[in-house]
Design a protein around this motif. Sequence first.
Motif, PDB file in Angstrom:
ATOM      1  N   ILE A 106      13.300 102.163  25.525  1.00 64.92           N
ATOM      2  CA  ILE A 106      13.575 100.923  26.255  1.00 64.92           C
ATOM      3  C   ILE A 106      14.527 101.192  27.416  1.00 64.92           C
ATOM      4  O   ILE A 106      14.342 100.662  28.529  1.00 64.92           O
ATOM      5  N   ALA A 107      15.538 102.012  27.181  1.00 66.41           N
ATOM      6  CA  ALA A 107      16.494 102.332  28.248  1.00 66.41           C
ATOM      7  C   ALA A 107      15.784 102.992  29.425  1.00 66.41           C
ATOM      8  O   ALA A 107      16.032 102.650  30.595  1.00 66.41           O
ATOM      9  N   LEU A 154      18.617  93.293  35.062  1.00 65.31           N
ATOM     10  CA  LEU A 154      18.041  94.414  34.321  1.00 65.31           C
ATOM     11  C   LEU A 154      19.088  95.488  34.047  1.00 65.31           C
ATOM     12  O   LEU A 154      19.070  96.134  32.990  1.00 65.31           O
ATOM     13  N   ALA A 155      20.032  95.663  34.977  1.00 67.37           N
ATOM     14  CA  ALA A 155      21.108  96.633  34.768  1.00 67.37           C
ATOM     15  C   ALA A 155      22.061  96.170  33.669  1.00 67.37           C
ATOM     16  O   ALA A 155      22.564  96.984  32.879  1.00 67.37           O
ATOM     17  N   ILE A 156      22.305  94.858  33.600  1.00 69.35           N
ATOM     18  CA  ILE A 156      23.109  94.319  32.501  1.00 69.35           C
ATOM     19  C   ILE A 156      22.411  94.605  31.168  1.00 69.35           C
ATOM     20  O   ILE A 156      23.042  95.009  30.185  1.00 69.35           O
ATOM     21  N   ALA A 157      21.100  94.392  31.150  1.00 71.70           N
ATOM     22  CA  ALA A 157      20.325  94.668  29.932  1.00 71.70           C
ATOM     23  C   ALA A 157      20.381  96.148  29.573  1.00 71.70           C
ATOM     24  O   ALA A 157      20.520  96.505  28.390  1.00 71.70           O
ATOM     25  N   LEU A 158      20.291  97.007  30.571  1.00 74.80           N
ATOM     26  CA  LEU A 158      20.363  98.451  30.311  1.00 74.80           C
ATOM     27  C   LEU A 158      21.716  98.816  29.719  1.00 74.80           C
ATOM     28  O   LEU A 158      21.799  99.620  28.778  1.00 74.80           O
ATOM     29  N   SER A 159      22.782  98.236  30.255  1.00 72.97           N
ATOM     30  CA  SER A 159      24.109  98.499  29.709  1.00 72.97           C
ATOM     31  C   SER A 159      24.196  98.072  28.245  1.00 72.97           C
ATOM     32  O   SER A 159      24.810  98.763  27.413  1.00 72.97           O
ATOM     33  N   GLU A 160      23.575  96.936  27.923  1.00 69.07           N
ATOM     34  CA  GLU A 160      23.525  96.484  26.529  1.00 69.07           C
ATOM     35  C   GLU A 160      22.824  97.497  25.637  1.00 69.07           C
ATOM     36  O   GLU A 160      23.306  97.840  24.558  1.00 69.07           O
ATOM     37  N   ILE A 161      21.683  97.974  26.086  1.00 65.00           N
ATOM     38  CA  ILE A 161      20.902  98.924  25.290  1.00 65.00           C
ATOM     39  C   ILE A 161      21.655 100.241  25.136  1.00 65.00           C
ATOM     40  O   ILE A 161      21.707 100.819  24.035  1.00 65.00           O
ATOM     41  N   ALA A 233      16.652  90.958  23.213  1.00 62.70           N
ATOM     42  CA  ALA A 233      16.432  89.612  23.738  1.00 62.70           C
ATOM     43  C   ALA A 233      17.058  89.463  25.124  1.00 62.70           C
ATOM     44  O   ALA A 233      16.492  88.788  26.003  1.00 62.70           O
ATOM     45  N   ILE A 234      18.207  90.073  25.344  1.00 66.10           N
ATOM     46  CA  ILE A 234      18.841  90.034  26.670  1.00 66.10           C
ATOM     47  C   ILE A 234      17.940  90.721  27.690  1.00 66.10           C
ATOM     48  O   ILE A 234      17.732  90.219  28.804  1.00 66.10           O
ATOM     49  N   ALA A 235      17.398  91.867  27.308  1.00 68.89           N
ATOM     50  CA  ALA A 235      16.471  92.554  28.217  1.00 68.89           C
ATOM     51  C   ALA A 235      15.236  91.705  28.480  1.00 68.89           C
ATOM     52  O   ALA A 235      14.747  91.624  29.620  1.00 68.89           O
TER      53      ALA A 235
END
Length: 459
Positions: A106-107, A154-161, A233-235
């Motif tokens: 996913i990342a 999408l970068a926020i989501a990547l940071s989460e992952i 879910a954020i992603a």
Amino acid sequence: MRRTWSARRKFGTWRRIWLALAESQHELGLAVTTAQVTALRAHLDDIDFANADAHEARLRHDVMAHVHAYGDAVPQARGIIHLGATSQDVVCNADTLILRDALSIIAEKLARTIDRASTFATEYRALPTLGWTHFQPAQPTTVGKRATLWAQDLAIALSEIEGRIDGMRLRGLRGATGTQASYLGLLGGDAAKVEDLEQRFAAKLGWPTDRRWPVCGQTYPRLVDAQILSSLAIAAAAVHKCCNDLRLLANLKEIEEPFEAEQIGSSAMAYKRNPMRCERATGLARFVMNLSGNGLDTAATQWLERTLDDSANRRLSLPEAFLALDGALDILTNVLGGLVVHRASIRARLDAELPFMASEDILLAATARGADRQHAHEVIRVHSQAAGHAVKSEGKPNDLLARLRSEPLFAGLDLDVLLDASAYIGRAPEQVDAFVTEVVQPIRTRYRATLADEPRVRV
């Protein structure tokens, strides 16, 4: 992603865990021979699924079914497979390895979407476009600046992952209720050897020995699943927002997703160019977002050291969330890499609204020449309302400028200069450049090995 969540990967990982356990026990002097370890290693992947199914139909226990199936393949090691272990010594550790690999996929795919959105943003960094707030015309921005908003989500989501990956911990060898009592018994009550056994086991699985849960019950903390599902879910929300924006822009005839030469938009309405890829991605994303509650329910309803009602739910919610998001990201990568920009439509809509937005600058220019500010404001207000009424009620073009040119108050003002759209976009182009340099470039560096990969989209 399908391989990661496949039965072959799952049960192959179980066998690797049994091998790592046996190797570690052999090295610590337990009654596990070199020949048994060698035989286990030789049969990691030749899984007889039909045989395992037959055992499970009889035993009604999936882990013991595969213990027996592995034992049938390696009869000389049958007696030492799963020695001292409980089911979750196998399942939880295997799930952790699979979840880590799924998160890594996913990342990588998030990084690709960020790259494609940012490439698009750079290309159109300075192209003015009408901004929208409340889906009503607002101050202009640029096509590229808007794309950075998608990339930033999408970068926020990547940071989460990435945070979830960094926070992963191995359950280790803890036994039936997490106390390691069975291993302590096997190793003669020597607690240091129990710790040594678990460290060896982790190392053989390629896992950092300092990244193990300090305590657990029968399973690893099920809040971990809730964290992972929430991050997915954020992603998914980031994907949904981007695709919804593109669907709105397609309706405005400003930006469209790729549309093939022979693609059909509607079986009845031959002219249709439906944004079906973005529609598909939003449908998948919505599915992922609504799975996140399962992890919270599962974690909240675990009884004491563990209850089994987590099992069936996890077997659905975890793989399906990953598989759906994986597909949505593939679609978004494809869409962002092939966006079609209709400059003329963008300019036409901007031209239709810009006279209203320039009214404040016209007011300031008039007062700078000595006009009464309140009088100028009233003149502009009356003509703006009349022009707006003509546009909305009579379908006429925006004639505000023509109306103002007829006013002696504005004689001699170069109104055309005040209608340069680039004068209203603020620092949008520079913001794009800074975002790409500060946020995107480090992501591109981290994921350069897989950034150029193109997904096969079959929608």
